[in-house]
Scaffold this motif. Structure first.
Motif, PDB file in Angstrom:
ATOM      1  N   GLY A 105     -24.494   0.049  34.302  1.00 58.59           N
ATOM      2  CA  GLY A 105     -23.604  -0.865  34.717  1.00 58.59           C
ATOM      3  C   GLY A 105     -23.872  -2.062  35.097  1.00 58.59           C
ATOM      4  O   GLY A 105     -23.281  -3.246  34.976  1.00 58.59           O
ATOM      5  N   VAL A 106     -25.345  -2.373  35.692  1.00 59.92           N
ATOM      6  CA  VAL A 106     -25.767  -3.729  36.051  1.00 59.92           C
ATOM      7  C   VAL A 106     -25.754  -4.313  34.926  1.00 59.92           C
ATOM      8  O   VAL A 106     -25.739  -5.639  34.847  1.00 59.92           O
ATOM      9  N   ARG A 107     -26.467  -3.982  33.881  1.00 53.75           N
ATOM     10  CA  ARG A 107     -26.802  -4.699  32.575  1.00 53.75           C
ATOM     11  C   ARG A 107     -25.895  -4.825  31.608  1.00 53.75           C
ATOM     12  O   ARG A 107     -25.895  -5.897  30.940  1.00 53.75           O
ATOM     13  N   LEU A 112     -19.313  -7.595  31.168  1.00 55.31           N
ATOM     14  CA  LEU A 112     -18.106  -7.287  30.503  1.00 55.31           C
ATOM     15  C   LEU A 112     -16.806  -7.416  31.653  1.00 55.31           C
ATOM     16  O   LEU A 112     -15.750  -7.951  31.231  1.00 55.31           O
ATOM     17  N   LEU A 113     -17.116  -6.849  32.806  1.00 54.10           N
ATOM     18  CA  LEU A 113     -15.932  -7.034  33.811  1.00 54.10           C
ATOM     19  C   LEU A 113     -15.581  -8.410  34.028  1.00 54.10           C
ATOM     20  O   LEU A 113     -14.510  -8.750  34.236  1.00 54.10           O
ATOM     21  N   ALA A 114     -16.671  -9.130  34.006  1.00 52.85           N
ATOM     22  CA  ALA A 114     -16.330 -10.594  34.165  1.00 52.85           C
ATOM     23  C   ALA A 114     -15.539 -11.310  33.324  1.00 52.85           C
ATOM     24  O   ALA A 114     -14.512 -12.031  33.480  1.00 52.85           O
ATOM     25  N   GLU A 115     -15.498 -10.902  32.166  1.00 50.51           N
ATOM     26  CA  GLU A 115     -14.600 -11.259  30.758  1.00 50.51           C
ATOM     27  C   GLU A 115     -13.377 -10.553  31.068  1.00 50.51           C
ATOM     28  O   GLU A 115     -12.161 -11.294  30.874  1.00 50.51           O
ATOM     29  N   PHE A 116     -13.513  -9.304  31.473  1.00 48.81           N
ATOM     30  CA  PHE A 116     -12.041  -8.545  31.357  1.00 48.81           C
ATOM     31  C   PHE A 116     -11.169  -9.254  32.731  1.00 48.81           C
ATOM     32  O   PHE A 116      -9.931  -9.369  32.483  1.00 48.81           O
ATOM     33  N   VAL A 125     -10.748  -4.386  40.266  1.00 43.57           N
ATOM     34  CA  VAL A 125     -11.610  -3.195  39.956  1.00 43.57           C
ATOM     35  C   VAL A 125     -12.539  -2.906  41.056  1.00 43.57           C
ATOM     36  O   VAL A 125     -13.113  -3.805  41.670  1.00 43.57           O
ATOM     37  N   GLU A 126     -12.547  -1.581  41.527  1.00 46.53           N
ATOM     38  CA  GLU A 126     -13.329  -1.206  42.380  1.00 46.53           C
ATOM     39  C   GLU A 126     -14.424  -0.569  41.716  1.00 46.53           C
ATOM     40  O   GLU A 126     -14.356   0.617  41.131  1.00 46.53           O
ATOM     41  N   LEU A 127     -15.713  -1.059  41.521  1.00 44.63           N
ATOM     42  CA  LEU A 127     -16.811  -0.443  40.796  1.00 44.63           C
ATOM     43  C   LEU A 127     -17.899   0.317  41.572  1.00 44.63           C
ATOM     44  O   LEU A 127     -18.406  -0.024  42.596  1.00 44.63           O
ATOM     45  N   PHE A 245     -31.532   1.107  26.102  1.00 45.14           N
ATOM     46  CA  PHE A 245     -30.977  -0.248  26.751  1.00 45.14           C
ATOM     47  C   PHE A 245     -32.044  -0.472  28.452  1.00 45.14           C
ATOM     48  O   PHE A 245     -31.938  -1.475  28.656  1.00 45.14           O
ATOM     49  N   LEU A 246     -32.770   0.489  28.439  1.00 50.61           N
ATOM     50  CA  LEU A 246     -33.805   0.434  29.510  1.00 50.61           C
ATOM     51  C   LEU A 246     -35.273  -0.262  29.043  1.00 50.61           C
ATOM     52  O   LEU A 246     -35.910  -0.999  29.691  1.00 50.61           O
ATOM     53  N   VAL A 247     -35.591   0.298  27.706  1.00 48.89           N
ATOM     54  CA  VAL A 247     -36.810  -0.237  27.370  1.00 48.89           C
ATOM     55  C   VAL A 247     -36.951  -1.007  26.155  1.00 48.89           C
ATOM     56  O   VAL A 247     -37.961  -1.558  25.666  1.00 48.89           O
ATOM     57  N   ASP A 248     -35.795  -1.448  25.208  1.00 48.52           N
ATOM     58  CA  ASP A 248     -36.015  -2.171  24.245  1.00 48.52           C
ATOM     59  C   ASP A 248     -36.709  -3.726  24.293  1.00 48.52           C
ATOM     60  O   ASP A 248     -37.603  -4.023  23.461  1.00 48.52           O
ATOM     61  N   ALA A 249     -36.371  -4.345  25.381  1.00 42.37           N
ATOM     62  CA  ALA A 249     -37.195  -5.536  25.554  1.00 42.37           C
ATOM     63  C   ALA A 249     -38.610  -5.169  25.546  1.00 42.37           C
ATOM     64  O   ALA A 249     -39.224  -6.094  25.291  1.00 42.37           O
TER      65      ALA A 249
END
Length: 303
Positions: A105-107, A112-116, A125-127, A245-249
């Motif tokens: 959700g954070v990453r 995406l929510l900023a764009e939406f 939105v209540e996240l 998504f946690l370890v790719d970098a």
């Protein structure tokens, strides 16, 4: 045939959501007495009590718990019907309750929510971010994102794509403890256990040729959040089984190394889950359509 008391059912759903008569009254814009009369009317019609009432607490009876989901569906269907009628005359508006795993959700979701929300300024939105499994019906959640293989249920689920899982550790750990060549080798390694799953400590694998393996693992860290494993991983203190998504970098930078590349570690996907029911408010549909498009592309990049 006497028609159902739809107003009383809707009031009941609001009392369940707000956990009080006064909270429901404020939300509905009516008096507390009106709420109380509606609940009494519904209880008399059904021939059962819906709440245990004391001076300090309001709790659902067994009958109330069984009927709460039906009441919420009645309220949701009514709201959806009204919103659908006004859809052509106004932009989507109102509150959408959204739940997602914490780190994902954070990453990925928050940007995406900023764009939406820039494109839909009348939607709020209540996240809720948590790795715990949320009961979306009981909690009044409109949309939930889940990274898992979902069991059969009455919920509506849409698979957005696969999520790659890697078995990883720091090069310094593997230099010291050796690199596992088969999943069975993991039993002698220090493995970090993710506890928010049906069988914590059991890692399952499959190979392209059809071979499968399951191994019980253990180690110095057990946690319900994958990101919390990263400091110990990077310090060379063990192995973890984590989504891309946690370890790719860290993999790309060489700080972590993936092992057992010939094996698929589990089989999970990113799912968009909503409560049962055929109709959804326009604002919810707008968010679902947006997230479906954007998150599918993320799954493709990371799978």
């Amino acid at each position: 045939m006497k028609l159902p008391d739809f107003e009383a059912w809707a009031v009941f759903a609001s009392v369940v959501e707000h956990r009080s008569f006064s909270g429901a009254a404020v939300a509905l814009g009516v008096s507390k007495a009106t709420v109380s009369k509606a609940i009494t009317r519904l209880e008399e019609r059904l021939g059962t009590s819906l709440f245990h009432r004391t001076s300090r607490r309001l709790t659902l009876t067994d009958s109330g718990q069984q009927l709460a989901e039906h009441a919420q569906r009645i309220l949701d269907e009514g709201q959806s019907a009204e919103e659908a009628a006004f859809e052509s005359a106004s932009a989507p508006s109102g509150l959408v309750r959204l739940a997602a795993p914490l780190t994902f959700g954070v990453r990925h979701l928050a940007p995406l929510l900023a764009e939406f929300m820039a494109a839909n300024p009348q939607i709020t939105v209540e996240l809720t971010l948590s790795d715990a499994r949320v009961d979306i019906v009981a909690e009044g959640i409109d949309v939930a994102l889940r990274i898992a293989e979902l069991p059969d249920s009455s919920l509506r689920a849409r698979r957005l794509g696969p999520v790659a899982i890697h078995v990883v550790g720091a090069p310094s750990y593997f230099d010291r403890a050796g690199r596992p060549l088969h999943p069975a080798d993991l039993a002698r390694h220090a493995c970090f256990v993710y506890t928010n799953m049906a069988m914590p400590g059991t890692w399952r694998f499959r190979k392209a040729g059809g071979e499968e393996a399951a191994v019980r693992v253990d180690g110095p860290l057990r946690t319900d959040n994958g990101e919390a494993m990263l400091p110990m991983l990077l310090a060379g203190q063990g192995i973890a089984c984590l989504p891309s998504f946690l370890v790719d970098a860290d993999l790309a930078a060489g700080r972590l190394e993936a092992v057992l590349a010939d094996w698929v570690a589990g089989s999970v996907g990113l799912h968009l889950v909503t409560p049962p029911g055929s109709r959804r408010p326009v604002r919810v549909e707008a968010l679902i359509d947006f997230l479906t498009e954007r998150l599918r592309s993320i799954c493709v990049r990371e799978a």
